[in-house]
Design a protein around this motif. Structure first.
Motif, short mmCIF file in Angstrom:
data_model
loop_
_atom_site.label_atom_id
_atom_site.label_comp_id
_atom_site.label_asym_id
_atom_site.label_seq_id
_atom_site.Cartn_x
_atom_site.Cartn_y
_atom_site.Cartn_z
N VAL A 120 41.25 29.69 32.49
CA VAL A 120 42.02 30.26 33.55
C VAL A 120 41.39 32.38 33.66
O VAL A 120 40.45 32.87 32.75
CB VAL A 120 43.65 30.58 32.77
N THR A 121 42.22 32.43 35.04
CA THR A 121 41.87 33.04 35.72
C THR A 121 42.21 34.24 36.45
O THR A 121 43.20 33.19 37.76
CB THR A 121 39.99 33.54 35.74
N ARG A 122 42.19 35.33 36.94
CA ARG A 122 43.06 35.95 38.37
C ARG A 122 42.51 36.31 39.39
O ARG A 122 40.23 37.01 39.07
CB ARG A 122 44.11 37.60 37.23
N MET A 123 42.54 35.55 40.35
CA MET A 123 41.87 36.51 41.98
C MET A 123 42.69 37.27 42.54
O MET A 123 43.77 37.21 43.10
CB MET A 123 41.69 34.38 42.42
N ASN A 124 42.41 38.49 42.67
CA ASN A 124 42.85 38.62 43.61
C ASN A 124 41.80 39.49 44.67
O ASN A 124 40.37 39.80 44.61
CB ASN A 124 42.53 40.35 42.96
N GLY A 125 42.63 39.24 46.11
CA GLY A 125 41.81 39.41 47.51
C GLY A 125 41.31 40.74 47.26
O GLY A 125 40.34 40.83 48.20
N GLU A 126 41.23 42.10 46.98
CA GLU A 126 41.31 43.30 47.12
C GLU A 126 39.45 42.86 46.92
O GLU A 126 38.76 44.12 46.87
CB GLU A 126 42.16 44.25 46.22
N THR A 127 39.51 41.96 45.31
CA THR A 127 38.12 42.41 44.51
C THR A 127 36.79 41.77 45.60
O THR A 127 35.91 42.19 45.32
CB THR A 127 37.83 41.82 43.88
N VAL A 128 37.69 41.29 46.64
CA VAL A 128 36.44 40.49 47.64
C VAL A 128 36.40 40.98 49.03
O VAL A 128 35.57 40.01 49.59
CB VAL A 128 36.64 38.80 47.42
N GLY A 129 37.11 41.56 49.03
CA GLY A 129 37.13 42.16 50.21
C GLY A 129 37.68 42.01 51.62
O GLY A 129 37.93 42.31 52.75
N TYR A 130 39.92 40.82 50.65
CA TYR A 130 40.16 40.27 51.37
C TYR A 130 41.42 41.11 51.34
O TYR A 130 42.72 40.73 51.75
CB TYR A 130 40.38 38.97 50.76
N GLY A 131 41.51 42.87 50.87
CA GLY A 131 42.68 43.40 51.18
C GLY A 131 43.87 42.92 50.03
O GLY A 131 43.77 42.58 49.02
N GLY A 132 44.96 42.48 50.65
CA GLY A 132 45.82 42.06 49.56
C GLY A 132 46.27 40.37 50.27
O GLY A 132 47.46 40.43 50.05
N GLU A 133 45.67 40.26 50.51
CA GLU A 133 45.87 38.61 51.40
C GLU A 133 46.43 37.11 50.17
O GLU A 133 47.31 36.58 50.32
CB GLU A 133 44.50 37.90 52.07
N TYR A 134 46.43 37.35 48.83
CA TYR A 134 46.05 36.73 48.08
C TYR A 134 45.99 37.59 46.44
O TYR A 134 45.20 38.30 46.29
CB TYR A 134 45.69 35.30 47.95
N ASP A 135 47.00 37.42 45.65
CA ASP A 135 46.27 37.64 44.34
C ASP A 135 47.53 36.76 42.85
O ASP A 135 48.27 36.47 42.98
CB ASP A 135 47.60 38.92 44.28
N ILE A 136 46.79 35.79 42.52
CA ILE A 136 47.35 34.85 41.91
C ILE A 136 46.83 35.18 40.06
O ILE A 136 45.32 35.04 40.56
CB ILE A 136 46.75 33.43 42.14
N LYS A 137 47.68 35.52 39.48
CA LYS A 137 47.07 35.63 38.26
C LYS A 137 46.38 34.66 37.23
O LYS A 137 45.80 34.66 35.92
CB LYS A 137 48.41 36.50 37.62
N ASP A 138 46.48 33.85 37.58
CA ASP A 138 46.68 32.58 36.84
C ASP A 138 45.79 30.63 37.52
O ASP A 138 46.11 29.92 37.57
CB ASP A 138 47.99 32.38 35.67
N VAL A 139 45.25 31.44 37.94
CA VAL A 139 44.14 30.48 38.81
C VAL A 139 43.63 29.34 37.11
O VAL A 139 42.91 29.82 36.82
CB VAL A 139 42.69 31.13 39.62
N PRO A 140 43.80 28.17 37.07
CA PRO A 140 43.38 27.42 36.69
C PRO A 140 42.25 26.36 36.35
O PRO A 140 41.22 26.55 37.65
CB PRO A 140 44.18 26.46 36.09
N HIS A 141 41.12 26.30 35.40
CA HIS A 141 40.16 25.41 35.52
C HIS A 141 38.74 26.01 36.81
O HIS A 141 38.41 25.39 37.91
CB HIS A 141 39.85 24.55 35.37
#
Length: 407
Positions: free
Chosen positions: A299-320
């Motif tokens: 499980v990991t967090r995926m935040n659009g800001e880390t890849v240049g997509y601003g605040g388009e998404y921030d999912i704290k519990d992306v599985p597998h």
């Protein structure tokens, strides 16, 4: 006058006795001295014929001089001889490990086959023979420099791991390298079965090794990192000496068709499962090309800001989640995609597989794929509207031709 009775008799006897003794002594001295011609000749021949009793004309020289300190790890050690040929040169470090080297043509010199370790005391023993076979030997000790500036190499895969057929051996250095040839000489790779392996530099701080085609399953790879004492750039020396071993597992290559929204999973060339997927939507298309799995996260967090997509998404519990590129492309479980899987592309560039929040259900496609994948497996994306992924964006050097790789 009458002689004194007995006086003349004793005198004659005394002189005669002395004469006899003197004669015997002279004979004895002549015999011991070997004054005859045959005796003198045999003595001279013995001294001339025994080469071991005479000093050799060969003169052995060792550089650096005995007792030297701060000796450079490359180019400073050499053994030479005049008026003779080297027959033996042994160089050992303080732990008894030998330094490989070779005697040159004609036996005039010996040089090491590789660099020396830094901050290490070495002993040298050299033997030479002159034209008469008489031997001369020389011994010396010296200590190499202790560097003020050093570098390390961080590598993947890990020692003892089993990896997929696409896994390169990749090493990233903590300092930019300006002497790449010396680094390449210090990294030796052996494989069973044997296959040609070549290195390729990405910039001046990363060096990857791979064969022309994917590894053959079951291949055993041994990497010797002999970086201790290598001058990677002026005044900066390596401080690593390590052996890394890894094994190639079964052949798993998965092909994602972005137009058909499917992924076919093959093992040893046979399709074992077809999974519906969603890839990057228009404007966020997924890279095309061959991508190697470099990281697996339950499980990991995926935040659009880390890849240049601003605040388009921030999912704290992306599985597998399985990483495919350094820039942030993952193949991962998706519990929010609704009916996208197998029907249309809805992601920001990742490849999504149906999952449940929390990833607890092992029967869903994302969990199955995660559990059947290992680091080094290959995912190929085709029919996307984006360009081919860059070879240095992740462990993706397979997107270069063999000719380009070896340049």
């Amino acid at each position: 006058m009458r002689p004194v009775p007995g006086a003349s008799t004793r005198g004659r006897r005394g002189r005669r006795g002395l004469a006899l003794i003197a004669g015997a002594l002279a004979l004895s001295l002549a015999a011991c001295g070997g004054g005859g011609d045959s005796g003198a000749g045999s003595g001279k021949e013995k001294g001339k014929g025994d080469g071991k009793d005479a000093q050799s004309a060969a003169a052995v020289s060792i550089a650096p001089k005995a007792g030297a300190t701060g000796v450079d790890t490359s180019g400073a050690l050499e053994v030479g001889v005049t008026r003779g040929k080297l027959t033996e040169v042994t160089v050992k470090d303080e732990k008894g490990a030998k330094v490989e080297g070779a005697i040159g043509a004609g036996g005039a010199s010996w040089t090491p086959a590789t660099h020396l370790a830094a901050g290490t005391r070495y002993t040298v023993h050299a033997v030479a023979e002159d034209s008469a076979g008489r031997r001369a030997a020389e011994d010396s000790t010296f200590t190499t420099l202790t560097p003020k500036n050093t570098f390390m190499g961080y590598f993947t895969p890990e020692d003892g791991s089993t990896v997929g057929v696409g896994m390169p051996f990749s090493i990233r250095f903590t300092r930019g390298i300006t002497h790449p040839e010396d680094i390449e000489k210090a990294i030796r790779i052996k494989t069973e079965p044997a296959v040609e392996v070549a290195g390729h530099w990405f910039g001046n701080d990363r060096l990857d090794f791979r064969p022309e085609k994917y590894w053959k399953p079951g291949t055993k790879v041994t990497v010797d990192l002999d970086l201790d004492g290598v001058e990677g750039r002026d005044g900066v020396y390596g401080k690593q000496r390590k052996t890394v071993k890894f094994t190639i597992g079964r052949n798993q290559v998965s092909v994602v068709d972005a137009a058909k929204h499917t992924m076919k999973v093959t093992q040893d060339g046979k399709v074992v499962k077809t999974i519906p997927v969603t890839t990057g939507k228009p404007g966020y298309d997924t890279w095309n090309g061959q991508m190697v799995m470099s990281e697996k996260l339950t499980v990991t967090r995926m935040n659009g800001e880390t890849v240049g997509y601003g605040g388009e998404y921030d999912i704290k519990d992306v599985p597998h989640a399985i990483r495919l590129t350094t820039s942030g492309t993952f193949l991962h479980g998706n519990y929010w995609g609704g009916g996208a899987f197998g029907n249309y592309n809805a992601s920001h560039g990742c490849v999504g597989l149906r999952d449940v929040r929390g990833g607890y259900d092992s029967s869903v496609p994302a969990a199955w794929f995660f559990n059947h994948s290992i680091i080094g497996d290959v995912v190929i994306v085709k029919n996307s509207h984006d360009r081919t992924v860059a070879p240095d964006n992740g462990l993706n050097g397979w997107n270069m031709s063999w000719a380009e790789w070896k340049k």
